[in-house]
Design a protein around this motif. Structure first.
Motif, PDB file in Angstrom:
ATOM      1  N   VAL A 281     -11.295   1.949   9.108  1.00 45.71           N
ATOM      2  CA  VAL A 281     -12.738   2.121   9.159  1.00 45.71           C
ATOM      3  C   VAL A 281     -13.330   0.896   9.821  1.00 45.71           C
ATOM      4  CG1 VAL A 281     -14.709   2.864   7.791  1.00 45.71           C
ATOM      5  CG2 VAL A 281     -12.398   3.126   6.897  1.00 45.71           C
TER       6      VAL A 281
ATOM      7  N   ARG B   3     -13.639  -3.335   8.933  1.00 42.37           N
ATOM      8  CA  ARG B   3     -12.465  -3.732   8.148  1.00 42.37           C
ATOM      9  C   ARG B   3     -11.948  -5.067   8.655  1.00 42.37           C
ATOM     10  NH1 ARG B   3      -9.337  -0.626   5.042  1.00 42.37           N
ATOM     11  NH2 ARG B   3      -8.561  -2.702   4.537  1.00 42.37           N
ATOM     12  N   THR B   4     -11.231  -5.731   7.776  1.00 42.71           N
ATOM     13  CA  THR B   4     -10.640  -6.999   8.176  1.00 42.71           C
ATOM     14  C   THR B   4      -9.702  -6.757   9.352  1.00 42.71           C
ATOM     15  OG1 THR B   4     -10.394  -7.099   5.811  1.00 42.71           O
ATOM     16  CG2 THR B   4      -9.876  -9.100   7.042  1.00 42.71           C
TER      17      THR B   4
ATOM     18  N   ILE C 272      -5.035  -5.872  10.223  1.00 41.03           N
ATOM     19  CA  ILE C 272      -4.290  -5.102   9.230  1.00 41.03           C
ATOM     20  C   ILE C 272      -3.567  -3.958   9.936  1.00 41.03           C
ATOM     21  CG2 ILE C 272      -4.463  -3.643   7.193  1.00 41.03           C
ATOM     22  CD1 ILE C 272      -5.522  -6.087   6.253  1.00 41.03           C
TER      23      ILE C 272
ATOM     24  N   GLN D 196     -10.310   8.848   2.235  1.00 46.76           N
ATOM     25  CA  GLN D 196     -11.438   7.950   2.486  1.00 46.76           C
ATOM     26  C   GLN D 196     -12.377   7.864   1.295  1.00 46.76           C
ATOM     27  OE1 GLN D 196     -12.791   6.716   5.829  1.00 46.76           O
ATOM     28  NE2 GLN D 196     -10.634   6.747   6.379  1.00 46.76           N
TER      29      GLN D 196
ATOM     30  N   ARG E 162     -13.660   0.343  -3.083  1.00 42.00           N
ATOM     31  CA  ARG E 162     -14.316  -0.897  -2.662  1.00 42.00           C
ATOM     32  C   ARG E 162     -15.577  -1.174  -3.459  1.00 42.00           C
ATOM     33  NH1 ARG E 162     -13.206   0.831   3.266  1.00 42.00           N
ATOM     34  NH2 ARG E 162     -10.986   0.325   3.287  1.00 42.00           N
TER      35      ARG E 162
ATOM     36  N   ARG F 102      -2.552  -2.444  -1.355  1.00 45.29           N
ATOM     37  CA  ARG F 102      -3.000  -3.282  -0.242  1.00 45.29           C
ATOM     38  C   ARG F 102      -4.478  -3.645  -0.410  1.00 45.29           C
ATOM     39  NH1 ARG F 102      -3.492  -0.278   5.106  1.00 45.29           N
ATOM     40  NH2 ARG F 102      -5.445   0.302   4.077  1.00 45.29           N
TER      41      ARG F 102
ATOM     42  N   LEU G 100      -6.681  -7.281  -0.489  1.00 44.21           N
ATOM     43  CA  LEU G 100      -7.754  -7.548   0.467  1.00 44.21           C
ATOM     44  C   LEU G 100      -9.098  -7.787  -0.204  1.00 44.21           C
ATOM     45  CD1 LEU G 100      -6.960  -4.860   3.196  1.00 44.21           C
ATOM     46  CD2 LEU G 100      -6.539  -7.324   3.297  1.00 44.21           C
TER      47      LEU G 100
END
Lengths: 649, 518
Positions: free
Chosen positions: A34, A37-38, A41, B417, B424, B462, B466
Motif C-alpha cells: 500500500v 508503506r515503509t 520491504i 487488506q 495498524r 512482519r 514494523l
C-alpha cells in the motif's frame, strides 16, 4: 414448466484424493503493498490454491448463485470422495444453504497428500451420487402424497457434477460406465421400495481439472446420450479461475439464467467522498426476465459479458429513484437475482441500497432517445427481485371509466363514516371509541361547512348527481338512523347520538331554516343552471381550482363580499371556496361562507372538545355556537345571523 | 387479447359457390359474411378487443391497424380487391411484425386466418414452406410458432371433404402443430352457403369471443361483472398437473391489504372488472358503457343510478390505498385495485397471481393471512406505524450475509487488506480486526486453503516488527497472538482448527501496573 426437472436435484462429487492437494500453479498475490508503506520491504511470496481449493470454491460459487436465485425446490447434495464417499448434507431444505456446506467442508479439510493413492477413488463418490439420486426429496414426497393415485407423475431426474482429475479418455469412459451400471442396479432396488425412486433421467457432467501449464490428458466432449436414462458430457478445464468460469457458465445453463448489467450507477468515490462516478454491476437471474428481448430480437442492446463468458448480458440503465414511491406497477414477472461479483464494491453498494428498501427503475438504452422503463429492482424482506414491467402498449388502454358504468352515477357511497360505522355496532364502547365517533361527526360537519364533496368521487361524472346539500341531508339522516339503532346498547352510544344531534340543526331553528331554505333553493336552482357547465367539469378539477383561487382570490374578494353581505343571496357553488380567503366571522348557517377564523376555531374546538366535558350551552349549540338572548329575537324579530355582521360593520 | 384477421384475397377466393336458385356467391363473399358476423358480435359483446385486418396473396398488406372501431373494419371488408396467388408464409411473417411492433412479445394474440384451403403453388406455397422447414437458419426462421403467446384459428371456406381430397388439411394441421398445438381448424359443415358459414363462425365466437361473466362477492355485497379480457386457463406444471386451471365465476373477496405491503407483485395477466346490469331473466342489459345507441343510453343511465358494489369497492380501495385479495380457485388468488388510466378515468382492475399456496414470497402462505383482529397484537402497531410485511426469508441471500468469495484475486486481496488496515489501528480496532480475521479463517478452512492462513500469519508477524515506536504496546501483543492462532488453525487437528472456533482478542490490561498475562 416442470418442477421435477433435472435441476431439482444436483449432486456435487468432488475428488478428495491425494493428487487434488497439488497446486493449481496459478499464483495469488495476497500481500499487496500500500502507499505510504515503509520503503524497502519485500512483499511476502505469492501463494497458490490447490486443485481441491479451486474445485471447492468454484462449486460453492455455483451453489451460491443457485441458492440466491432458487432458494427452494432446487437442491444440492455434496459428496466428497477419497477412500470412501463422504456425504456432507441431505436433500432436506434445512441443509440447503452455504453455511452448512462450508462448515461440512471445513470438517473434511484439504486432501491428505500422503494418503495412499491406491485406496482413493472418485468412484466411491459417483456410486454414492447415484444412490442419493434415488432418495426422495421432501418436495417429491409432498407431491406424491398430494397426487395420490397419480403419484407416478412425479418425476425423478437429477444431475451429477463430478470434479476430478482423470488420467485419460478411457478413464473417463470407465467412470461413465460405472455410473451407468450403478443406475441400473439402483433402479432395480428402487422399484421394490417405497422410499426410493427410480432415476428416470440423469445428466452426468464430468469436469476434468488440471494444473495450469500441464497438458490435458482428457478431451472435451459435448452432451451424448449413453442410454435412455443417462447422458454425459466431459469438460476439460484448467484449474484456478478457468474452473470458476466454467462452473459459472454451467450454473447459467443448468438453471436457465441470463445476465443483466446495470449501468450508470452513481456511486461515491472511495478516495474522494464528494465526487461520484458511474459504475456497472452484473446480475444473474432467470432468463424469463428477458422474455421481451428474446422474442423481439432486440439484440442491439446487448453487449458481451465482461468476463468474456459465453453469454451475452443485457444492459439496462439506472434511473435515480424518487423517494418513497408507493405505486402499484404492472409487473409481469419478478425474479430473484444474484450479483456475479458479490463482494465487489459496486455490487455491494447496489445491493445494500436495495436492501434498505429503495426501488430502482431500469431503463432500456434506445438509440432513438425515447425513454422506456422495462424493469425494476426492488427488495422484499432481504431478497432482491428483478421485476419485469410491461413496457409495450396496453390492450386495456382507454377503458371506460368506472363512473360511466353501472352505479357510476351514484355519488353517495359511504366511505368516510367508516370509523364510526364500524365502532357504533359494538356492544360496548370505550371512551376512545366515543371520541373517535365524535371526531368522525366533527369531520363531517367540517366538510359540510367547506362544502366539500362527499367522497366516492364524482370524478368523471357526466350527469348531475344529487345536489351537494341534498347529499349531506341524506347522509345525516342515514347516520342518525344508524346511530339510533344502537343507542340502547349503552350510555356511551347515547353520547354519540347526542353529539350527532348537536351537530345537526336544532328544532327551534328548523322552522326558520325551512322558510329561508325554500327561498334559497329557488334561487339556487337558477344559479345552478348558470354554473351547470362548470359543475360538470369541476369535480376533477378541484385541485386545479384551488390553485386558481389563490391567484384569483384577491380580485374577486370584493365581489364575493357583496354576495355575502346579503344573507339571503345564494352562494354559487363555484364561488364558495373563494370565501375561504375572507375574514368574516362565520354566519350561522350550516352551509355557507366560512372564514379562516371559523376554520381555525373549529379545529381548536374539535381538539379541545376531546379534553373536557362539553358545556351544556355548546352541546345545544348549532355549529358550536350557542344562541344568546333568544328572548330578544322573539321580541323584535331580529335575526341572529345579523349579530355576526354587526360586529364587522 | 388482440385479434389479427388474416384474409386470403388470392384469385382462388373468387371461385363461385353454387347455390340453388339464388344469386351467385364467391367464396370471398362467404368469408366477408362470416367476418361481418364476427365483427358485429365483437362490437356488441367484446367491444374492448383490438382487431387488425391483414389481406394477403403473394404480398400482404395491413388494411386496418389495431382498432376498436368495428365500422372501419367492416368497411374494409367491402373494399377488398382480388389479387394473385396464395403465399401464406410471408403473410404470417407480416403478422409477426405487426403484432410485435404494436404489443411486444408478451401479450397473447389471436390470429384468425380466413382462407379457402388452396395453399398456393411453387415457391412461397405452404407445401414449399413446410418442405423446407427443417433447413431453416435463424435468419429465415419459419414464423411459427409465433414469437408471442398466440392462438391460430384457421377458418376454411371449404368443407372437410374438399380439403381432404388434397393434402390441404394435413398442411393446415401441420401449421397448428408448428404453433405448439395452439389453435384450431374450422371447416364448413355441409354445402357452402351463408347459413353454414354463420354456424362455423358461431363456433369460433363460442370458443374465443364469449365474454367472461362472474359474480364479485364480499360478504353480503355482490355485483355481476364482466372480466375483460377473458382470463385464460393456466397450466401450473405440465407434468404433475397437466389440467389447465380455470378461474371461478364466483370471485370471492377474502381480504384487503395495503399497496405498500403487496408491493408491485408479478402477475400472470390483468383484467378490467366491469359491472354489468342484468335484467330479471338474467340477460345482460349492458355494461353501462356509453354507446351511440339511444335506447341503450337510457338503459345505461338507469343502470348508472343503481348503486353498484364495484363502484363502492373501487372508491374505497382508491381512498385507502389498498388492494382486495380475491379467491380465483383452490389455492389461486388475485388482487382487485383501482387503476387510473388518466387523471379523469380510473377503473377496477383484477390481476391474477400464479396459482399456488404462496404466490408472493414476501406475504408468505395465503392460507395463513387473516384479519388484524385475529392477531394478539395489532401487527400494524397502534399508530399504524409498522407492518408485518415483507416476511424475512429463513436464510439470508449471499449479498445480505457478507459471504467470502476469493475466485478473483481482488476478492482475496480486499479481505487481507481489511485485516491489515485494522491491524495498524490496534488497539482501537480490536473488535473489527478479529471479526475480519475470523471471517478469513473460516473461509480458508472451508476451502482447504491452509497456505493462506500461514501467509497471513507471516504477514501479521512482519507488521509487528514494523510497528512505530509510538504504537500502543497492546498492538504488538494482539498481532503476535493472532498470528499464532492462525498458524494453529492451519496445522489442523487441534481444537484451534475447528470451523466454529473463533479467535478471541488476547486479554491484556495496560491500565494499571504490568499485570498482563500471556
Amino acid at each position: 414448466m416442470k418442477i421435477f426437472s433435472e435441476s431439482h436435484k444436483t449432486v456435487f462429487v468432488v475428488d478428495h484424493c491425494p493428487y487434488m492437494a497439488e497446486s493449481c500453479r496459478q499464483h495469488v498475490e495476497f500481500d499487496m503493498l500500500v502507499k505510504n508503506r515503509t520503503q524497502g520491504i519485500i512483499p511476502l511470496a505469492p501463494i497458490s490454491k490447490s486443485l481441491w481449493t479451486c474445485s471447492v470454491e468454484s462449486s460453492m460459487e455455483y451453489c451460491r448463485i443457485m441458492y440466491d436465485i432458487f432458494p427452494f425446490k432446487k437442491l444440492v447434495n455434496f459428496i466428497v470422495s477419497d477412500s470412501g464417499a463422504h456425504v456432507l448434507n441431505s436433500w432436506t431444505q434445512e441443509d440447503q444453504n452455504l453455511q452448512e456446506l462450508m462448515a461440512a467442508l471445513a470438517a473434511v479439510g484439504p486432501p491428505n497428500p500422503r494418503a495412499d493413492p491406491e485406496c482413493c477413488s472418485i468412484l466411491h463418490g459417483l456410486v454414492a451420487a447415484v444412490e442419493t439420486l434415488c432418495k426422495i426429496t421432501e418436495y417429491q414426497h409432498e407431491a406424491r402424497t398430494l397426487l395420490m393415485e397419480n403419484a407416478e407423475r412425479v418425476g425423478n431426474r437429477g444431475r451429477i457434477i463430478c470434479i476430478t482429475n482423470a488420467k485419460s479418455d478411457s478413464h473417463v469412459r470407465m467412470l461413465e460406465d460405472c455410473v451407468q451400471e450403478t443406475i441400473h442396479e439402483h433402479n432395480k432396488l428402487a422399484a421394490n421400495s417405497d422410499h426410493l425412486m427410480q432415476i428416470q433421467k440423469c445428466e452426468l457432467v464430468l469436469i476434468h481439472t488440471y494444473a495450469v501449464g500441464e497438458d490435458s490428458l482428457v478431451s472435451d466432449r459435448p452432451k451424448k446420450e449413453l442410454s435412455p436414462v443417462l447422458t454425459s458430457e466431459v469438460h476439460s478445464v484448467r484449474a484456478g479461475r478457468h474452473l470458476a468460469t466454467k462452473l459459472n457458465i454451467l450454473v447459467q445453463q443448468h438453471f436457465d439464467l441470463a445476465s443483466t448489467t446495470i449501468t450508470n450507477i452513481p456511486m461515491k468515490e472511495e478516495q474522494h467522498a464528494n465526487t461520484s462516478a458511474n459504475y456497472d454491476v452484473e446480475l444473474l437471474h432467470h432468463k424469463d426476465a428477458h422474455v421481451d428481448f428474446l422474442k423481439s430480437g432486440d439484440t442491439h442492446i446487448g453487449g458481451s459479458s465482461r468476463e468474456g463468458s459465453f453469454k451475452e448480458t443485457i444492459t439496462l440503465k439506472w434511473c435515480t429513484p424518487r423517494t418513497n414511491n408507493i405505486e402499484l406497477h404492472y409487473c409481469t414477472g419478478a425474479y430473484r437475482i444474484s450479483p456475479v461479483d458479490v463482494n465487489s464494491r459496486p455490487s455491494s453498494c447496489l445491493t445494500n441500497f436495495l436492501l434498505n428498501g429503495r426501488s430502482v427503475l431500469l431503463e432500456q438504452p434506445r438509440k432513438s432517445g425515447s425513454k422506456v422503463i422495462s424493469h425494476m429492482l426492488s427488495s422484499h424482506g432481504g431478497e432482491i427481485f428483478l421485476h419485469v414491467l410491461s413496457s409495450s402498449r396496453s390492450i386495456l388502454e382507454d377503458p371506460p371509466s368506472i363512473s360511466e358504468g353501472c352505479g357510476g352515477r351514484v355519488t353517495d357511497y359511504r366511505i368516510t363514516v367508516v370509523p364510526l360505522a364500524s365502532v357504533i355496532v359494538k356492544e360496548s364502547l370505550t371512551e376512545e371509541d366515543v371520541l373517535n365517533c365524535q371526531k368522525t361527526i366533527y369531520n363531517l360537519v367540517d366538510m359540510e361547512r367547506k362544502n366539500d364533496p362527499l367522497p366516492i368521487s364524482t370524478v368523471g361524472t357526466r350527469g348531475k348527481g344529487p345536489k351537494r346539500d341534498e347529499q349531506y341531508r341524506i347522509m345525516w339522516n342515514e347516520l342518525e338512523t344508524l346511530v339510533r339503532a344502537h343507542i340502547n346498547n349503552s350510555e356511551k352510544h347515547q353520547r354519540v347520538l347526542e353529539c350527532l344531534m348537536a351537530c345537526r340543526s336544532k328544532p327551534p331553528e328548523e322552522e326558520e331554516r325551512k322558510k329561508r331554505g325554500r327561498k334559497r333553493e329557488d334561487k339556487e336552482d337558477k344559479s345552478e343552471k348558470a354554473v351547470k357547465d362548470y359543475e360538470q367539469e369541476k369535480s376533477w378539477q378541484d385541485s386545479e381550482r384551488l390553485k386558481g383561487i389563490l391567484e384569483r382570490g384577491k380580485e374577486e374578494l370584493a365581489e364575493a363580499e357583496i354576495i355575502k353581505d346579503s344573507p339571503d343571496s345564494p352562494e354559487p357553488p363555484n364561488k364558495k371556496p373563494l370565501v375561504e380567503m375572507d375574514e368574516t366571522p362565520p354566519v350561522e348557517k350550516s352551509k355557507g361562507p366560512v372564514s379562516l377564523l371559523s376554520l381555525w376555531s373549529n379545529r381548536i374546538n374539535t381538539a379541545n372538545s376531546r379534553k373536557h366535558q362539553e358545556f351544556a350551552g355548546r352541546l345545544n349549540s348549532v355549529n358550536n355556537r350557542a344562541e344568546l338572548y333568544q328572548h330578544l329575537k322573539e321580541e323584535n324579530g331580529m335575526e341572529t345571523t345579523e349579530n355576526g355582521k354587526a360586529s364587522r360593520q | 387479447m388482440p385479434t389479427v384477421v388474416v384474409m386470403d384475397v388470392s384469385l382462388s377466393m373468387t371461385r363461385p359457390v353454387s347455390i340453388e336458385g339464388s344469386e351467385e356467391y364467391q367464396r370471398k363473399h362467404l368469408a366477408a359474411h362470416g367476418l361481418t358476423m364476427l365483427f358485429e358480435h365483437m362490437a356488441t359483446n367484446y367491444k374492448l378487443e383490438f382487431t387488425a385486418l391483414v389481406v394477403f396473396s403473394s404480398l400482404w398488406e395491413l388494411m386496418v391497424p389495431f382498432t376498436r372501431d368495428y365500422n372501419t373494419l367492416q368497411e374494409a371488408l367491402s373494399n377488398m380487391d382480388d389479387y394473385d396467388k396464395t403465399c401464406l408464409e410471408s403473410a404470417l411473417v407480416g403478422v409477426c411484425n405487426i403484432v410485435q411492433q404494436e404489443w411486444g412479445g408478451a401479450i397473447p394474440c389471436q390470429v384468425v386466418l380466413v382462407t379457402d384451403g388452396c395453399l398456393g403453388i411453387g415457391r412461397g406455397s405452404l407445401r414449399h414452406s413446410l418442405a423446407t422447414h427443417s433447413q431453416r437458419s435463424e435468419s429465415n426462421r419459419f414464423p411459427l410458432p409465433f414469437p408471442f403467446p398466440s392462438k391460430l384459428y384457421i377458418m376454411c371456406m371449404a368443407n372437410l371433404e374438399e380439403l381432404q381430397s388434397t393434402d390441404s388439411l394435413d398442411c393446415l394441421e401441420r401449421l397448428i402443430d408448428l404453433n405448439n398445438g395452439e389453435g384450431q381448424i374450422f371447416t364448413i359443415d355441409g354445402p357452402l352457403c351463408l347459413k353454414n358459414v354463420q354456424s362455423m363462425f358461431g363456433k369460433l365466437i363460442d370458443l374465443a369471443y364469449t365474454p367472461f361473466h362472474a359474480v364479485l362477492k364480499c360478504g353480503h355485497l355482490t355485483a355481476d361483472v364482466q372480466v375483460f379480457p377473458r382470463p385464460e386457463p393456466f397450466v401450473v406444471d405440465e407434468e404433475i398437473d397437466p389440467i389447465p386451471k380455470v378461474i371461478n365465476t364466483d370471485l370471492e373477496i377474502v381480504g384487503f391489504i395495503d399497496i405498500a405491503d403487496i408491493s408491485s407483485p408479478p402477475v400472470l395477466s390483468r383484467h378490467l372488472v366491469l359491472p354489468i346490469a342484468l335484467n330479471k331473466e338474467g340477460d345482460e342489459v349492458g355494461t353501462g358503457i356509453t354507446d351511440d345507441n339511444e335506447d341503450e343510453n337510457s338503459a345505461n343511465q338507469i343502470a348508472g343510478k343503481i348503486p353498484n358494489f364495484c363502484v363502492l369497492l373501487h372508491g374505497s380501495l382508491k381512498v385507502e390505498g389498498m388492494v382486495a385479495i380475491v379467491q380465483l380457485g383452490p389455492e389461486w388468488h388475485g388482487m382487485l385495485y383501482s387503476q387510473a388510466d388518466s387523471k379523469k378515468k380510473s377503473n377496477l382492475m383484477m390481476s391474477l397471481f400464479e396459482p399456488g399456496p404462496e404466490p408472493l414470497p414476501w406475504l408468505g402462505k395465503m392460507a395463513q393471512l387473516g384479519p388484524i383482529s385475529d392477531a394478539k397484537e395489532n401487527p400494524y402497531g397502534e399508530d399504524d406505524n409498522k407492518s408485518p410485511f415483507p416476511l424475512q426469508p429463513r436464510n439470508k441471500r449471499s449479498y445480505a450475509q457478507n459471504v467470502t468469495v476469493w475466485i478473483k484475486p481482488s476478492g482475496l486481496q480486499t479481505d487481507v487488506q481489511k485485516i491489515l488496515r485494522n491491524a495498524r489501528k490496534l488497539p482501537e480496532k480490536t473488535q473489527t480486526f478479529y471479526k475480519e480475521l475470523n471471517r478469513l479463517r473460516k473461509a480458508a478452512l472451508a476451502f482447504g486453503f491452509l497456505d493462506l492462513l500461514k501467509g497471513v500469519a507471516d504477514m501479521l508477524e512482519r507488521e509487528c516488527t514494523l510497528l512505530p515506536d509510538t504504537a500502543h504496546p497492546d498492538a504488538a501483543f494482539q498481532l503476535t497472538h493472532a498470528a499464532q492462532q492462525l498458524k494453529l488453525a492451519g496445522t489442523g487437528g487441534s481444537e484451534y482448527a475447528g470451523y466454529e472456533h473463533n479467535i478471541t482478542p488476547l486479554h491484556t490490561d495496560f491500565s494499571g501496573s504490568s499485570t498482563e498475562r500471556m
